[in-house]
Design an enzyme around this catalytic site. Sequence first.
Site: not given
Length: 137
Positions: A9-10, A17, A22, A71, A74, A95, A97, A104
């Site tokens: 998502p996103n 964004r 990012y 990735n 969320a 995985e 990121h 964060r």
Amino acid sequence: MKVLIINGPNLNLLGKREPSVYGNQDFDFFFDSLKTKYLNVDLEYFQSNIEGEIINKLQEVGFSYDGIILNAGAYTHTSIGIGDCIKAIVTPVIEVHISNTFSRESFRHQSYIAPNAKGVIIGFGLQSYELAIQSFL
């Protein structure tokens, strides 16, 4: 070698964004550069904002591809279903990121994917994806 990159998502908003977190590069442009650089790898890309579609894609390729770079955005921190799916398939999953999730919010420190992944690459920007490709080579 056949490798699929899955973004959650996103991540379709990369380049727009939160550029301070990012970066300002569009993922499609970055993906094209990866395909050019790794001509010996059959790279594919899939993005969805929907958890079930990500699970469906993992199940679809999880018994025939050589690697998956995921990735989950969320969903990394919330989706037991994606974690269970990775455990059920045979294709190794890395995985990734873009940001350092440990620098964060505290809820981003939990991953339901990591225990079932071959490895985790965090915090190297878009280069996290390239490092994952290199791990499969």
